[in-house]
Scaffold this active site. Structure first.
Site, PDB file in Angstrom:
ATOM      1  N   GLU A 165      -2.915   0.456  -9.161  1.00  0.00           N
ATOM      2  CA  GLU A 165      -1.775   1.351  -9.362  1.00  0.00           C
ATOM      3  C   GLU A 165      -0.574   0.495  -9.774  1.00  0.00           C
ATOM      4  OE1 GLU A 165      -2.389   5.099  -6.321  1.00  0.00           O
ATOM      5  OE2 GLU A 165      -1.712   3.229  -5.441  1.00  0.00           O
ATOM      6  N   ASN A 172      -3.361   6.306  -1.691  1.00  0.00           N
ATOM      7  CA  ASN A 172      -3.221   6.287  -0.231  1.00  0.00           C
ATOM      8  C   ASN A 172      -2.605   7.564   0.323  1.00  0.00           C
ATOM      9  OD1 ASN A 172      -4.513   3.942   0.251  1.00  0.00           O
ATOM     10  ND2 ASN A 172      -2.671   2.665   0.297  1.00  0.00           N
ATOM     11  N   HIS A 179      -0.834  -2.425  -7.100  1.00  0.00           N
ATOM     12  CA  HIS A 179      -1.592  -2.104  -5.890  1.00  0.00           C
ATOM     13  C   HIS A 179      -3.094  -2.079  -6.176  1.00  0.00           C
ATOM     14  CE1 HIS A 179      -2.689   0.987  -2.600  1.00  0.00           C
ATOM     15  NE2 HIS A 179      -2.797  -0.238  -2.137  1.00  0.00           N
ATOM     16  N   SER A 187       0.820  -1.209   0.000  1.00  0.00           N
ATOM     17  CA  SER A 187       0.000   0.000   0.000  1.00  0.00           C
ATOM     18  C   SER A 187       0.848   1.250   0.000  1.00  0.00           C
ATOM     19  CB  SER A 187      -0.863   0.080   1.254  1.00  0.00           C
ATOM     20  OG  SER A 187      -1.207  -1.150   1.737  1.00  0.00           O
TER      21      SER A 187
HETATM   22  N1  3HC Z   1     -17.357  -9.033  -3.797  1.00  0.00           N
HETATM   23  C1  3HC Z   1     -18.248  -8.912  -4.810  1.00  0.00           C
HETATM   24  N2  3HC Z   1     -19.168  -7.943  -4.873  1.00  0.00           N
HETATM   25  C2  3HC Z   1     -19.205  -7.053  -3.864  1.00  0.00           C
HETATM   26  C3  3HC Z   1     -18.302  -7.105  -2.767  1.00  0.00           C
HETATM   27  C4  3HC Z   1     -17.352  -8.169  -2.768  1.00  0.00           C
HETATM   28  N3  3HC Z   1     -16.450  -8.295  -1.808  1.00  0.00           N
HETATM   29  N4  3HC Z   1     -18.577  -6.076  -1.946  1.00  0.00           N
HETATM   30  C5  3HC Z   1     -19.584  -5.381  -2.482  1.00  0.00           C
HETATM   31  N5  3HC Z   1     -19.957  -5.971  -3.636  1.00  0.00           N
HETATM   32  C6  3HC Z   1     -20.988  -5.511  -4.569  1.00  0.00           C
HETATM   33  C7  3HC Z   1     -22.373  -5.656  -4.001  1.00  0.00           C
HETATM   34  O1  3HC Z   1     -22.882  -6.954  -4.235  1.00  0.00           O
HETATM   35  C8  3HC Z   1     -23.132  -4.586  -4.794  1.00  0.00           C
HETATM   36  O2  3HC Z   1     -23.438  -5.047  -6.098  1.00  0.00           O
HETATM   37  P1  3HC Z   1     -24.570  -4.311  -7.014  1.00  0.00           P
HETATM   38  O3  3HC Z   1     -24.090  -2.913  -7.297  1.00  0.00           O
HETATM   39  O4  3HC Z   1     -24.615  -5.150  -8.252  1.00  0.00           O
HETATM   40  O5  3HC Z   1     -25.811  -4.333  -6.198  1.00  0.00           O
HETATM   41  C9  3HC Z   1     -22.097  -3.484  -4.925  1.00  0.00           C
HETATM   42  O6  3HC Z   1     -20.812  -4.092  -4.770  1.00  0.00           O
HETATM   43  C10 3HC Z   1     -22.308  -2.431  -3.883  1.00  0.00           C
HETATM   44  O7  3HC Z   1     -22.300  -3.042  -2.584  1.00  0.00           O
HETATM   45  P2  3HC Z   1     -23.338  -2.747  -1.417  1.00  0.00           P
HETATM   46  O8  3HC Z   1     -24.675  -2.431  -2.003  1.00  0.00           O
HETATM   47  O9  3HC Z   1     -23.226  -3.867  -0.445  1.00  0.00           O
HETATM   48  O10 3HC Z   1     -22.781  -1.495  -0.615  1.00  0.00           O
HETATM   49  P3  3HC Z   1     -22.187  -0.147  -1.160  1.00  0.00           P
HETATM   50  O11 3HC Z   1     -23.029   0.455  -2.195  1.00  0.00           O
HETATM   51  O12 3HC Z   1     -21.809   0.650   0.049  1.00  0.00           O
HETATM   52  O13 3HC Z   1     -20.838  -0.602  -1.878  1.00  0.00           O
HETATM   53  C11 3HC Z   1     -18.497  -0.661  -1.625  1.00  0.00           C
HETATM   54  C12 3HC Z   1     -19.816  -1.263  -1.187  1.00  0.00           C
HETATM   55  C13 3HC Z   1     -18.229  -1.034  -3.082  1.00  0.00           C
HETATM   56  C14 3HC Z   1     -17.441  -1.236  -0.727  1.00  0.00           C
HETATM   57  C15 3HC Z   1     -18.604   0.893  -1.501  1.00  0.00           C
HETATM   58  O14 3HC Z   1     -19.035   1.212  -0.227  1.00  0.00           O
HETATM   59  C16 3HC Z   1     -17.314   1.584  -1.786  1.00  0.00           C
HETATM   60  O15 3HC Z   1     -16.887   1.735  -2.909  1.00  0.00           O
HETATM   61  N6  3HC Z   1     -16.635   2.027  -0.709  1.00  0.00           N
HETATM   62  C17 3HC Z   1     -15.358   2.701  -0.815  1.00  0.00           C
HETATM   63  C18 3HC Z   1     -14.281   1.662  -0.943  1.00  0.00           C
HETATM   64  C19 3HC Z   1     -12.910   2.267  -1.031  1.00  0.00           C
HETATM   65  O16 3HC Z   1     -12.710   3.476  -1.035  1.00  0.00           O
HETATM   66  N7  3HC Z   1     -11.914   1.396  -1.103  1.00  0.00           N
HETATM   67  C20 3HC Z   1     -10.544   1.794  -1.185  1.00  0.00           C
HETATM   68  C21 3HC Z   1      -9.910   1.571   0.110  1.00  0.00           C
HETATM   69  S1  3HC Z   1      -8.202   1.993   0.073  1.00  0.00           S
HETATM   70  C22 3HC Z   1      -7.428   0.581  -0.320  1.00  0.00           C
HETATM   71  O17 3HC Z   1      -7.996  -0.458  -0.473  1.00  0.00           O
HETATM   72  C23 3HC Z   1      -5.960   0.646  -0.460  1.00  0.00           C
HETATM   73  C24 3HC Z   1      -5.243  -0.094   0.621  1.00  0.00           C
HETATM   74  O18 3HC Z   1      -3.893  -0.128   0.265  1.00  0.00           O
HETATM   75  C25 3HC Z   1      -5.367   0.558   1.968  1.00  0.00           C
END
Ligand code: 3HC
Length: 289
Positions: free
Chosen positions: A155, A193, A143, A122
């Site tokens: 990335e 990040n 990433h 990360s």
């Molecule tokens: N696998 C498959 N599908 C998934 C899933 C998974 N693990 N998690 C969620 N989904 C799908 C759901 O089934 C849903 O599908 P649909 O659109 O067809 O109905 C869709 O994704 C949306 O999920 P939810 O309705 O349950 O909930 P949300 O609308 O809140 O979406 C989320 C969930 C996609 C996680 C959204 O909240 C989001 O994008 N959050 C921000 C995530 C983010 O910023 N991540 C980056 C973090 S930083 C990082 O990872 C870097 C590291 O180095 C620290």
């Protein structure tokens, strides 16, 4: 080596990120060798994949048969030497430089000489990880973002010694995985990040200072800034320990106090409140774990 020569991808680490990467690779038709250090860790990783595939089948995006095929393409192993069968390896182990260096040193011995070794780090230096191998030109950052099956970005990080060929190979592979790659320099936190983690850290400070409850802070960012989830829920999703590790790297590498971690994050890690993966973070997930 071109991207078409890659048939089998090695994934080191079956945690949240590693299992997501394994799933995406298998779904794209690659054979996957998934390695972790215990059967329990591998089983946990498989459960994460099964749950994610379950969501996709429920939505009608995948058939039961298709889900079985994807799982069937993933081979579990406890042996790092099994990475000898991989045409490219993606490492997604702990965010500790010493762990990465040791792993890459071993991978360098085990993998064929032309094989590119990628790290999902990360924020750690790809250049430093590369220096632990005899193929620093073939070490690159790939990433991914959590949840890996959902978020499009990868990335592609070019260390000081990474060749343009290795970067291009990783870029093309990300495209084959159905992802949207962006190339970035090997600077702490890369692009996302560096910007996202200080945002989440500020939310933790606001929480500590009682600016609002966890619910209020998150709801405010959803309603006021159109975020899909609030910053504290995002900390829980990413893992408080992972976010703290990234902050420590940003703080140390830039030497800038703006990256100092909120003390509450350290306290939560000490308490084992790591977010979703342990059932408790800023919010409670005991029902969902
Ligand atoms: N696998 C498959 N599908 C998934 C899933 C998974 N693990 N998690 C969620 N989904 C799908 C759901 O089934 C849903 O599908 P649909 O659109 O067809 O109905 C869709 O994704 C949306 O999920 P939810 O309705 O349950 O909930 P949300 O609308 O809140 O979406 C989320 C969930 C996609 C996680 C959204 O909240 C989001 O994008 N959050 C921000 C995530 C983010 O910023 N991540 C980056 C973090 S930083 C990082 O990872 C870097 C590291 O180095 C620290």
């Amino acid at each position: 080596m071109t991207v078409d020569d890659i048939k089998t991808i090695g994934v080191v680490g079956a945690g949240t990120m590693g299992s997501g990467i394994a799933q995406v690779a298998a779904a794209a038709g690659f054979g996957v060798i998934l390695r972790d250090i215990s059967d329990a860790a591998l089983d946990r990783g498989f459960k994460i994949i099964e749950r994610s595939l379950g969501k996709l089948t429920k939505k009608g995006k995948l058939t039961e048969e298709g889900a079985k095929e994807i799982l069937g393409r993933i081979t579990k192993t406890l042996e790092l030497k099994d990475m000898a069968g991989a045409d490219l390896v993606i490492e997604a182990a702990f965010e500790k430089m010493e762990v990465k260096k040791e792993l890459f040193g071993e991978l360098d011995k085990v993998c064929r000489s032309g094989v590119v070794l990628a790290s999902n780090t990360s924020s750690l230096s790809i250049t430093e990880i590369a220096a632990a191998t005899s193929r620093p030109d073939k070490v690159v950052g790939m990433h991914f973002f959590n949840p890996v099956p959902v978020l499009p970005l990868v990335e592609i990080v070019q260390g000081l010694t990474t060749s343009d060929e290795a970067v291009e190979l990783a870029y093309q592979l990300a495209l084959k995985l159905g992802k949207s790659p962006i190339k970035t320099k090997d600077q702490p936190g890369f692009i996302v990040n560096r910007i996202l983690v200080p945002y989440m850290n500020e939310a933790a400070f606001a929480y500590m200072e009682g600016v609002g409850t966890a619910e209020e802070i998150d709801q405010a960012m959803k309603w006021g800034a159109n975020m899909p989830i609030g910053p504290l829920a995002l900390l829980d999703l990413v893992g408080i320990d992972v976010a703290l590790d990234v902050l420590e790297v940003l703080y140390r590498e830039f030497g800038d106090p703006k990256f100092r971690p909120a003390p509450i994050l350290r306290q939560m890690v000490r308490a084992g409140y790591l977010g979703r993966k342990t059932g408790k973070g800023f919010f409670d997930y005991t029902e969902k774990v």
